[in-house]
Design a protein around this motif. Structure first.
Motif, short mmCIF file in Angstrom:
data_model
loop_
_atom_site.label_atom_id
_atom_site.label_comp_id
_atom_site.label_asym_id
_atom_site.label_seq_id
_atom_site.Cartn_x
_atom_site.Cartn_y
_atom_site.Cartn_z
N ASN A 3 -2.16 3.25 -1.94
CA ASN A 3 -1.98 2.92 -3.31
C ASN A 3 -2.83 1.82 -3.48
O ASN A 3 -2.54 1.10 -4.58
CB ASN A 3 -0.37 2.54 -3.69
N VAL A 4 -3.65 1.34 -2.93
CA VAL A 4 -4.57 0.41 -3.22
C VAL A 4 -5.94 0.81 -3.83
O VAL A 4 -6.71 1.63 -3.22
CB VAL A 4 -5.05 -0.52 -1.90
N SER A 5 -6.27 0.23 -4.87
CA SER A 5 -7.68 0.77 -5.70
C SER A 5 -8.73 -0.18 -4.85
O SER A 5 -9.69 0.39 -4.58
CB SER A 5 -7.48 0.32 -7.13
N SER A 6 -8.40 -1.52 -4.72
CA SER A 6 -9.65 -2.14 -4.35
C SER A 6 -9.11 -3.64 -3.91
O SER A 6 -8.09 -4.07 -4.47
CB SER A 6 -10.88 -2.32 -5.33
N ILE A 7 -10.15 -4.29 -3.27
CA ILE A 7 -9.67 -5.84 -3.19
C ILE A 7 -10.84 -6.43 -3.66
O ILE A 7 -12.15 -5.79 -3.59
CB ILE A 7 -9.83 -6.15 -1.40
N VAL A 50 -7.88 -10.39 -4.35
CA VAL A 50 -6.39 -9.81 -4.82
C VAL A 50 -6.65 -8.29 -4.16
O VAL A 50 -7.72 -7.65 -4.31
CB VAL A 50 -6.04 -9.99 -6.09
N VAL A 51 -5.53 -7.64 -4.11
CA VAL A 51 -5.34 -6.29 -3.96
C VAL A 51 -4.78 -5.86 -5.13
O VAL A 51 -3.77 -6.07 -5.67
CB VAL A 51 -4.42 -5.80 -2.94
N LEU A 92 -2.10 -4.29 4.27
CA LEU A 92 -2.57 -5.06 3.12
C LEU A 92 -3.12 -6.48 3.53
O LEU A 92 -4.24 -7.04 3.18
CB LEU A 92 -1.75 -5.15 1.82
N GLY A 93 -2.06 -7.19 4.41
CA GLY A 93 -2.45 -8.60 4.81
C GLY A 93 -3.53 -8.47 5.48
O GLY A 93 -4.40 -9.50 5.60
N ARG A 94 -3.71 -7.74 6.58
CA ARG A 94 -4.86 -7.75 7.47
C ARG A 94 -6.04 -7.59 6.55
O ARG A 94 -6.83 -8.32 6.94
CB ARG A 94 -4.70 -6.51 8.42
N ALA A 95 -6.01 -6.57 5.82
CA ALA A 95 -7.22 -6.21 4.95
C ALA A 95 -7.68 -7.33 4.11
O ALA A 95 -8.84 -7.77 3.95
CB ALA A 95 -7.03 -5.10 4.26
N LEU A 96 -6.83 -8.19 3.66
CA LEU A 96 -7.18 -9.53 2.71
C LEU A 96 -7.84 -10.42 3.94
O LEU A 96 -8.51 -11.28 3.32
CB LEU A 96 -5.89 -9.88 2.18
#
Length: 144
Positions: A3-7, A50-51, A92-96
Motif C-alpha cells: 500500500n505504499v506509493s513511494s518514499i 515520508v512514505v 516501512l521502517g527499514r525502507a525509510l
C-alpha cells in the motif's frame, strides 16, 4: 509494502501529517507548530522522508546534516523515525532508514548517527538489526 506509493522528501504541505505521525512519540505538535518552524528547520540542514500511502502518510524519518570540526565529512543524523501503527511490520521502517542513508550519503556525510530515547528499547533492537551500534551516550538539558 503493497500500500505504499513511494518514499519522497517531505514538503511544507505535509505539516499536518507530520504532526499527526510525530505526536504519539511524545512530541505534542500541531500542524501550525510544524509549519511555523519549517523554513528555519530546512535552512539548518534538516529534511524528512515520508512514505506516501493511499490517502495519508504511513511513515516519516527526519534527518539532519552538520559539519563538525572533529570529522573530515559531515555527520548525518536520524532524529526521528515513525511508522503508522496500522502499517508496522511491512518493512516501512527499514525502507525509510535505507532511503535516509542514501540521502545522507549523497549529501556527503561520512557517518550516520541515530538518536533514540533510552526508553525505546524496541527501536534500539531495530537499529542494531540494521547494523547500527551504540557508540556513545547522549545527555540533554531542557531550557525554559
Amino acid at each position: 509494502m503493497s500500500n505504499v506509493s513511494s518514499i519522497r522528501f517531505a514538503k511544507s504541505q505535509d505539516a499536518a501529517e507530520l504532526a499527526r505521525l510525530l505526536s504519539p512519540l511524545g512530541y505534542l505538535l500541531a500542524a501550525e507548530d510544524v509549519a511555523a518552524v519549517w523554513g528555519a528547520w530546512k535552512s539548518e540542514g534538516n529534511s524528512a522522508l515520508v512514505v506516501q500511502g493511499a490517502g495519508s502518510l504511513l511513515g516519516a524519518i527526519t534527518l539532519h546534516s552538520a559539519v563538525v570540526l572533529h570529522r573530515p565529512k559531515p555527520v548525518g543524523r536520524i532524529t526521528s523515525l515513525v511508522v503508522e501503527p496500522s502499517a508496522r511490520g511491512q518493512g516501512l521502517g527499514r525502507a525509510l532508514v535505507l532511503a535516509a542513508e542514501e540521502a545522507l550519503a549523497k549529501a556527503g556525510c561520512g557517518l550516520v548517527e541515530v538518536t533514540s530515547h533510552v526508553r525505546r528499547s524496541k527501536a534500539h533492537t531495530f537499529y542494531r538489526h540494521l547494523g547500527y551500534e551504540q557508540t556513545s551516550f547522549r545527555f540533554a538539558k531542557v531550557f525554559g
